[in-house]
Design an enzyme around this catalytic site. Structure first.
Site, mmCIF file in Angstrom:
data_model
loop_
_atom_site.group_PDB
_atom_site.id
_atom_site.type_symbol
_atom_site.label_atom_id
_atom_site.label_comp_id
_atom_site.label_asym_id
_atom_site.label_seq_id
_atom_site.Cartn_x
_atom_site.Cartn_y
_atom_site.Cartn_z
ATOM 1 C CE LYS A 56 -3.884 2.041 2.697
ATOM 2 N NZ LYS A 56 -4.681 1.766 3.997
ATOM 3 C CB SER A 78 -7.964 3.859 3.021
ATOM 4 O OG SER A 78 -6.670 3.005 3.908
ATOM 5 C CB SER A 127 -7.975 1.141 6.138
ATOM 6 O OG SER A 127 -8.757 2.397 5.989
#
Lengths: 479, 521
Positions: free
Chosen positions: B94, B170, B194
């Site tokens: 990420k 996210s 997330s």
């Protein structure tokens, strides 16, 4: 016209002399090293970095807290973020402590002339990180991050000072203490000890605190005294003229020796403090505090009183001998080795040893002259083995060589001649060679004895013990 | 379908590398080929928001770095050395983690040009275990969102199960990449859900470990007291393997736990017999504030999710678990308001450092003074989500509100923690849906901050409590969108949660539709 008194409180910042910074492994040396050479992702606040606490910082801060008689050292104190924008604050917040500091409620008895003292309260003492430095050059703002993350202790006093002179005296004592405890180099010119002063005035006899001004950016004890003094005078003039004191923040210009108002932008801030989530609480167990207290050395003021009392030396001597810890240790060890009159040791240390220390720009403990050696030299002078002049010269010789005083005296033939038969022989020889002076002496000019002693000294190359020589000469001349 | 190499489980890749059946380079090239086939181009600043009907999971690909790592793994294997727990496994990181030499953007214009000089601890550990860092996955800007729509890098990732739906957020790019076979694993972060929410939306496994189990060093901070890096994988065993490679104390993170790391795999097939698993009405009774009045309204779970919850409980009961109903967690209903305060205060402070002075975006042209430089750089560099968080964070942490908001929110957090502590006296884990709904449509919620935040209603309690939680895929809803169930356990019970998750997981037999479109069924 009412009489005014000044009310002053201090906020001091003390750089601790740890090897590495408070939250990373970078060196704390930020003085005269090239800009941005002692930095890493952590102290420059790159995205994603986290602080990890250097335990040495807590240990040193704890030493100061106990030396300041803090009676409340938190078992768990917390870091907090002080949020503000400034280019030399790379994270945009300073990791500090706020409502739960390391220690609160300390005190310091500040000695004043004629045996008086002033009780200074220490409101709180906390740990924080230093910011970087901004340098203005050719209309540019240059940032040096070397100082970012150097550990600081912030120590806040109560509004307890009553004159600029007391403030200066306190800073001298604080500097002495910090060096004594070996927790800070405490050089104000290098920013290792910083001081902001809050100044207000009131009518003598009143209790209330009036509006205060804050003086910032003062970088020497003399300047702090001058700045505070000039602000006290300004406030008095202002009030006498019917004016009002406003809560200004003042900047000291040490070139021109004047205070000026700082822009409000730099002074009005809401720091939006909240507890630092990246660090655990600082755990300070009662046993850790007890250990720190038990390992605390005797403090300078206590040692000063003890020197006067125990050794019977004048207060002036005690003051000078305890200015610095290594010197006071040296004095005490010499007294112990010497075993005789401490005042005599004090004279030697204050006059001759201190001169050597200054010449060598070192500490007593690192001079190379050991207390036992000084005691031996003083002993030899007292016993008449060597003259006091030879003794003084010996100090440097012993300092710079591996030989003991006795060895040097022996090998270099520096001993005084006090052997009666040897001296008598020389004396007889001198009388024989100077019949006119002998006749004059016998005729009543006894003042000539000094001249005869001088001849003896010359004859023996200065090694005759003058006292013994005089006695022998007198007995020969009068016999 | 017969699985392609890029669809193999991570543990199988490692096993086949060790037998010499595969090489890391083959695995890597197969994965890069899959990316080529399905990605349709990654996200870029000023990119086309509509994209090319691909997955759009990545912001940056790191082929060269991954190739060098693959060669190193293959050399180690040839030399008979241990190539590591994750040898040859492609991992999508990420883009909230700093990786040395690669752009670390946080999905924001303000960091678009930032190349980190250091690497985050979890990535260091994954790479040391032989993992191949294949690229940086797209995300909501600074992780602020639950749909991945707030990224400054466009197009934003699509849900591989439906191009019209969000992958969640996210960690949306991470979940989409893993679901689409563009990586075997992804390193995500979970501050209020997330990892788990996008895992549920994309039909994969996502675990938020205990707070402090995995070091945060090098993870660009959102809400420091809640942030947890964690594994995202296509199956539970892979998630355990990945966690094993990353977990543990770290001298660079004071909040990383020193608790010894357990073997997450040795008992993973041990089943759930005798384990007590709780259900709480407080995870079905959903309270949302009314947009107009602010009053709390109760809503029911999406029916298929309610049904999946009961089926999951039955499935665990059939395997010998004891299901305990009616476990009360009364404080969890305040999870979102408390989270609003805590996360905004911490985020506003964490965002202070992006000021245009040292790195990242600086406004062009002359600024009249320093403060104008700050205003312009931040005004132009941040998107709307960071700005909203700064505004609220600054407001509630102001001097006058100091005691009223942040400290109160921390007290709510303590209450939630106590609820769980009490619950765990009765049960070994709690079972709940990961999300109130399956993936929502692109544009469906984005723009309504409160509604978006409530997508985390069921996940945020574990963040407040600091406890581990794992989202497990359990099937599809009526429109073919994945459903996820989460298991939450006491601190440092990751081993047991993984074992329960293994008993619960229902792996999909077929490829997600978007992948099928590109590479066939």
């Amino acid at each position: 016209m009412p009489e005014f008194e000044a009310i002053i409180g201090l906020e001091t910042h003390i750089q601790l002399n740890t090897d590495s910074k408070i939250f990373c492994a970078c060196s704390t040396d930020s003085w005269r090293v090239p800009p941005n050479t002692h930095i890493c992702p952590i102290c420059t606040g790159l995205p994603g970095v986290l602080p990890s606490l250097n335990e040495q910082v807590v240990e040193k801060a704890l030493i100061l807290a106990t030396a300041m008689n803090a009676d409340e050292i938190s078992q768990a104190s917390f870091f907090a973020r002080k949020n503000y924008f400034y280019p030399d604050l790379p994270k945009g917040y300073q990791i500090s402590q706020y409502d739960e500091p390391l220690a609160v409620n300390g005190s310091f008895e500040l000695p004043l002339p004629e045996g008086n003292s002033r009780h200074i309260t220490i409101i709180k003492l906390h740990i924080e990180e230093d910011a970087g430095k901004t340098v203005y050059k050719d209309a540019k703002r240059l940032i040096d991050f070397n100082r970012c993350g150097v550990p600081l202790v912030e120590m806040v006093t109560g509004p307890d000072f009553r004159s600029a002179d007391e403030v200066a005296k306190f800073l001298i004592r604080l500097r002495q203490l910090l060096r004594w405890l070996e927790i800070s180099d405490a050089d104000m010119e290098r920013g290792q000890l910083r001081c902001d002063a809050n100044v207000s005035i009131r009518n003598v006899g009143e209790d209330r605190l009036n509006t205060k001004t804050e003086i910032k950016n003062v970088n020497s004890i003399t300047n702090v005294r001058d700045a505070v003094q000039s602000e006290i005078e300004r406030q008095m003039r202002e009030v006498k003229a019917g004016g009002e004191i406003k809560a200004w923040t003042l900047d000291w210009d040490d070139q021109r020796g004047v205070l000026s108002k700082m822009r409000s932008k730099e002074t009005e801030a809401d720091y939006r403090y909240f507890r630092e989530p990246d660090l655990l609480p600082i755990q300070t167990s009662p046993s850790a505090v007890a250990a720190t207290v038990s390992q605390l050395p005797e403090l300078p003021l206590a040692r000063r009183s003890r020197f006067s009392e125990v050794y019977g030396i004048p207060e002036y001597d005690a003051e000078i001998l305890t200015e610095e810890r290594s010197l006071s240790d040296f004095f005490e060890a010499t007294v112990a080795a010497h075993g005789g009159n401490p005042k005599r040791v004090s004279n030697w240390v204050m006059n001759d040893v201190l001169r050597l220390i200054r010449e060598q720009d070192t500490l007593a403990g690192e001079l190379g002259l050991r207390p036992g050696e000084l005691a031996e030299i003083i002993g030899m002078v007292e016993a008449g083995t060597i003259s006091s002049g030879v003794g003084k010269e010996l100090l440097e010789q012993v300092r710079s060589s591996d030989r003991t005083p006795a060895q040097i005296v022996e090998e270099d033939g520096l001993a005084q001649v006090s052997d009666a038969s040897e001296l008598s022989e020389t004396a007889a020889h001198i009388l024989e060679a100077n019949p006119d002076q002998v006749a004059a002496y016998k005729g009543g000019k006894t003042g000539l004895i000094g001249w005869f002693v001088g001849q003896m000294m010359q004859e023996t190359g200065g090694q005759a013990d003058p006292k013994a020589a005089r006695e022998i000469l007198e007995s020969l001349l009068e016999g | 379908m017969s699985a392609e190499i890029c669809e193999l489980p991570a543990h199988e890749i490692v096993a086949r590398l060790r037998t010499g059946d595969l090489t890391a380079e083959v695995v890597l090239e197969a994965t890069l080929a899959r990316i080529e086939a399905v990605e349709g181009g990654g996200g870029a600043l000023n990119g086309d928001p509509n994209g090319a009907n691909g997955i759009h999971a990545y912001i940056t690909l790191a082929e060269e770095r991954a190739r060098a790592q693959a060669r190193a793994v293959d050399r180690a294997l040839e030399a008979g050395d241990n190539p590591g727990l994750l040898a040859g496994v492609p991992v999508a990181v990420k883009d909230i983690f700093c990786v040395s030499g690669i752009a670390s953007t946080a999905g924001s214009k303000i960091l678009a040009n930032f190349v980190s000089p250091y690497t985050a601890t979890p990535v260091v550990r994954l790479e040391a275990a032989g993992a191949l860092t294949i690229g940086k996955a797209n995300l909501d800007e600074f992780t602020y969102g639950s749909s991945n729509e707030s990224s400054a890098f466009l197009p934003t990732p699509r849900n591989p199960w439906s191009a019209g739906h969000v992958p969640g957020g996210s960690s949306g790019g991470s979940a989409a990449a893993v679901a689409a076979g563009e990586a075997a694993l992804s390193l995500g972060t979970d501050t209020s859900g997330s990892i788990r929410q996008p895992a549920a939306f994309c039909g994969i496994v996502g675990m938020k470990p205990t707070y402090g189990r995995v070091s945060r060093y090098g993870m660009i901070a959102f809400a420091s007291s809640l942030d947890c890096p964690g594994p995202m994988a296509r199956n539970v065993k892979d998630a355990g393997l990945m966690l094993l490679a990353m977990a543990g104390a770290d001298a660079f993170d004071a909040t990383a736990a020193k608790v010894p790391v357990e073997d997450y795999l040795d008992q993973i097939e041990g089943g759930v017999r005798g384990m007590r698993i709780g259900l709480s009405p407080d995870f079905s009774r959903l309270r949302y504030p009314d947009a107009d009045t602010g009053e709390l309204r109760e809503q029911v779970l999406q029916p298929e999710i309610e049904k999946a919850l009961l089926e999951s409980a039955e499935r665990l009961a059939e395997q010998g678990a004891e299901i305990v109903e009616g476990v009360d967690l009364p404080a969890v209903q305040y999870g979102i308001p408390a989270y609003f305060v805590i996360s905004r205060v911490e985020a506003a402070s964490n965002l202070h450092r992006y000021d245009g002075v040292k790195y990242g975006y600086r406004s062009e042209g002359e600024a009249a003074d320093l403060f104008e430089l700050y205003r312009k750089s931040r005004g132009q560099g941040f998107g709307s989500q960071p700005k909203l968080r700064i505004l609220m964070g600054m407001y509630v942490s102001g001097e006058q509100y100091e005691k009223r908001y942040y400290e109160r929110a921390l007290r709510v957090r303590t209450l939630i923690r106590r609820d769980f502590e009490r619950a765990f006296e009765r049960v070994d884990a709690m079972l709940a849906p990961t999300t109130p709904t399956t993936a929502f449509e692109i544009g469906g919620i984005y723009g309504d901050s409160v509604a978006m935040q409530y997508a985390d209603l069921l996940t945020v309690p574990a963040n407040h409590a600091g406890i581990p939680a794992i989202s497990i895929p359990t099937g599809l809803d009526d429109s073919g969108l994945p459903i996820g169930m989460q298991l939450m356990g006491p601190d440092f019970t990751e081993r047991r949660l993984l074992r329960m998750g293994r008993a619960l997981e229902q792996l999909q037999e077929s490829r997600p539709p978007l992948v099928q479109e590109r590479v066939g069924a």
